[in-house]
Design an enzyme around this catalytic site. Structure first.
Site, mmCIF file in Angstrom:
data_model
loop_
_atom_site.group_PDB
_atom_site.id
_atom_site.type_symbol
_atom_site.label_atom_id
_atom_site.label_comp_id
_atom_site.label_asym_id
_atom_site.label_seq_id
_atom_site.Cartn_x
_atom_site.Cartn_y
_atom_site.Cartn_z
ATOM 1 N N ARG A 37 0.590 -1.287 0.211
ATOM 2 C CA ARG A 37 0.536 -0.181 0.077
ATOM 3 C C ARG A 37 0.920 1.198 -0.063
ATOM 4 N NH1 ARG A 37 0.196 2.243 6.251
ATOM 5 N NH2 ARG A 37 1.303 -0.255 6.785
ATOM 6 N N ASP A 53 4.171 -7.052 -3.676
ATOM 7 C CA ASP A 53 3.852 -8.215 -3.025
ATOM 8 C C ASP A 53 5.312 -8.141 -2.358
ATOM 9 O OD1 ASP A 53 2.919 -9.915 -1.253
ATOM 10 O OD2 ASP A 53 1.374 -10.235 -2.852
ATOM 11 N N TYR A 143 4.781 -16.031 15.235
ATOM 12 C CA TYR A 143 5.373 -15.041 14.555
ATOM 13 C C TYR A 143 6.912 -15.483 15.433
ATOM 14 C CZ TYR A 143 8.103 -10.327 14.651
ATOM 15 O OH TYR A 143 8.957 -9.845 14.391
ATOM 16 N N LYS A 147 10.670 -16.552 13.006
ATOM 17 C CA LYS A 147 11.531 -15.762 12.916
ATOM 18 C C LYS A 147 12.083 -16.458 12.503
ATOM 19 C CE LYS A 147 10.383 -11.388 12.340
ATOM 20 N NZ LYS A 147 10.920 -11.128 10.902
HETATM 21 N N1 SER Z 1 7.855 -5.633 18.708
HETATM 22 C C1 SER Z 1 7.546 -6.999 17.806
HETATM 23 C C2 SER Z 1 6.494 -7.792 18.553
HETATM 24 O O1 SER Z 1 5.927 -7.385 19.094
HETATM 25 C C3 SER Z 1 8.468 -8.345 17.963
HETATM 26 O O2 SER Z 1 9.975 -7.927 17.522
HETATM 27 O O3 SER Z 1 5.986 -8.458 17.677
#
Ligand code: SER
Length: 313
Positions: A37, A53, A143, A147
Site C-alpha cells: 500500500r 507484494d 511469529y 523468525k
Molecule cells: N516488536 C515485535 C512484536 O511485538 C517483536 O519483534 O511483535
C-alpha cells in the site's frame, strides 16, 4: 559505483524511517521504497516508490531488474499479536518473502540482504535475563517460529550459497514517525500518544512485564552500521542479539510522569501477556558489540523526552 537499494515493507514502522535515512545517506533516487500500500505523503514524496507484494517473486524480480538493485532490505512482516490470529497468513508472508529475497541473492540478481529477526525467536525455556546469543530458543508464538526458521534459512543460504545476508534480533522498537501495528511491544509507543492526548493509558501488559526495548534512531543506526561493516566482521549469519534498554510498563509510566505528573496508567493484560511472558527481559548483545562495534545511545528517559517533544509538534 553508487549502489541501489530496494526496501520491501517501506511504509511500516521501521521501513519508513529506514527509507528516510538511507535516502539521506545514499541519495533519494538510489533508494526504491515499496509496499503493498502507499505510505504517508512525506514518504511518497521523498523518492521512487513501487507497489509490490513481498510474496510475489516475479514482481520483486521485475523491480530488481528495472532499477538494477544491489541490496534489499526486507521489512515486510506480520508481527506477533496479529500472527497469533492468522497463523497461515503470517507463515506465508514471513517465510515466502524471505525465500524470495534469499533466492534472488542465490541467483546473483542482488548482492546483499538485510532481514530483521526479533527477541521473539526466544521462548519460555530461554534464560530470561541477559539472554545470550546462543541459548535454548523454542519460540512459542507463530511469529517467533517464523523468525527462528528464517534465521536458520539465512545461515543456510550464507554457508551453502555464499549469500551475504545480515540480520539483528530487534527488541521492541519505540518511534514517533510511524505507528507500529500488531506487535506485543506496541504499548511502548501507544502510551506516549495517549499520555499527550488523554493523560491516561490502559496497558495491555501487566505492570511488571520487563521487555528489551530500543529507540528507533538506535535501531536504524544499528541496521545501517551492520550493513556497512566489512564482510569478514560479520561472523553471525543467523541473527545478532541487539540490546539497548529494558523496562516495565510501570517504569515507563514513571518516566512519563517526570514530564506529565498527572499521567495515569492502569493495567488490563490480554492475550499479549502470554506472548510477552515467553520473551527475554534483557539481552546480551556482546557479540554485536565485539564484531561490528554496536553501541546503543538512548536510555528510557532520553527516549521519553524525544517521544514527547516530537509528538507534541
Ligand atoms: N516488536 C515485535 C512484536 O511485538 C517483536 O519483534 O511483535
Amino acid at each position: 559505483m553508487q549502489k541501489t537499494i530496494l526496501i520491501l515493507g517501506a511504509c511500516g514502522q521501521i521501513g519508513t524511517e529506514l527509507t528516510y535515512e538511507l535516502r539521506n545517506k545514499y541519495g533519494s533516487e538510489t533508494v526504491v521504497a515499496s509496499d503493498i500500500r502507499e505510505g504517508n505523503d512525506s514518504l511518497m514524496a521523498s523518492g521512487p516508490f513501487e507497489l509490490l507484494d513481498a510474496t510475489n517473486y516475479e514482481a520483486i524480480e521485475d523491480v530488481v531488474m528495472h532499477y538494477e538493485i544491489d541490496e534489499v532490505y526486507l521489512m515486510a512482516a506480520m508481527l506477533s499479536a496479529t500472527a497469533e490470529k492468522f497463523p497461515n497468513r503470517a507463515w506465508n508472508l514471513n517465510m515466502n518473502s524471505l525465500f524470495n529475497v534469499l533466492n534472488l541473492a542465490k541467483e546473483k540478481k542482488i548482492s546483499k540482504i538485510f532481514w530483521p529477526s526479533s527477541i521473539a525467536v526466544f521462548g519460555p525455556n530461554t534464560p530470561k535475563e541477559n539472554t545470550p546469543q546462543h541459548a535454548i530458543m523454542e519460540p512459542s508464538t507463530v511469529y517467533g517460529i517464523s523468525k527462528q526458521s528464517g534465521e536458520r534459512w539465512c545461515e543456510y543460504y550464507n554457508k551453502k550459497y555464499g549469500v551475504d545476508v545480515r540480520s539483528v534480533r530487534y527488541p521492541g522498537l519505540i518511534s514517533w514517525k510511524t505507528m507500529p501495528g500488531g506487535g506485543t511491544t506496541d504499548y511502548a509507543v501507544e502510551i506516549y500518544h495517549e499520555a499527550l492526548e488523554k493523560g491516561a493509558y490502559q496497558c495491555f501488559l501487566g505492570k511488571d512485564t520487563k521487555l528489551p526495548m530500543m529507540y528507533m534512531d538506535d535501531a536504524i543506526r544499528a541496521t545501517m552500521e551492520l550493513m556497512e561493516s566489512p564482510t569478514e566482521k560479520i561472523q553471525v549469519r543467523s541473527s545478532y542479539n541487539l540490546g539497548s534498554m529494558s523496562f516495565t510498563p510501570q517504569e515507563m509510566a514513571e518516566s512519563i510522569q517526570r514530564h506529565i505528573p498527572d499521567f495515569e496508567i492502569t493495567y488490563e493484560p490480554d492475550f499479549r501477556q502470554t506472548i510477552a511472558d515467553s520473551w527475554p527481559s534483557s539481552i546480551d548483545d556482546s557479540l554485536a558489540r565485539k564484531q561490528w562495534g554496536w553501541k546503543p545511545s538512548f536510555n528510557l528517559d532520553q527516549t521519553t523526552s524525544e517521544m514527547l517533544d516530537n509528538l507534541k509538534k
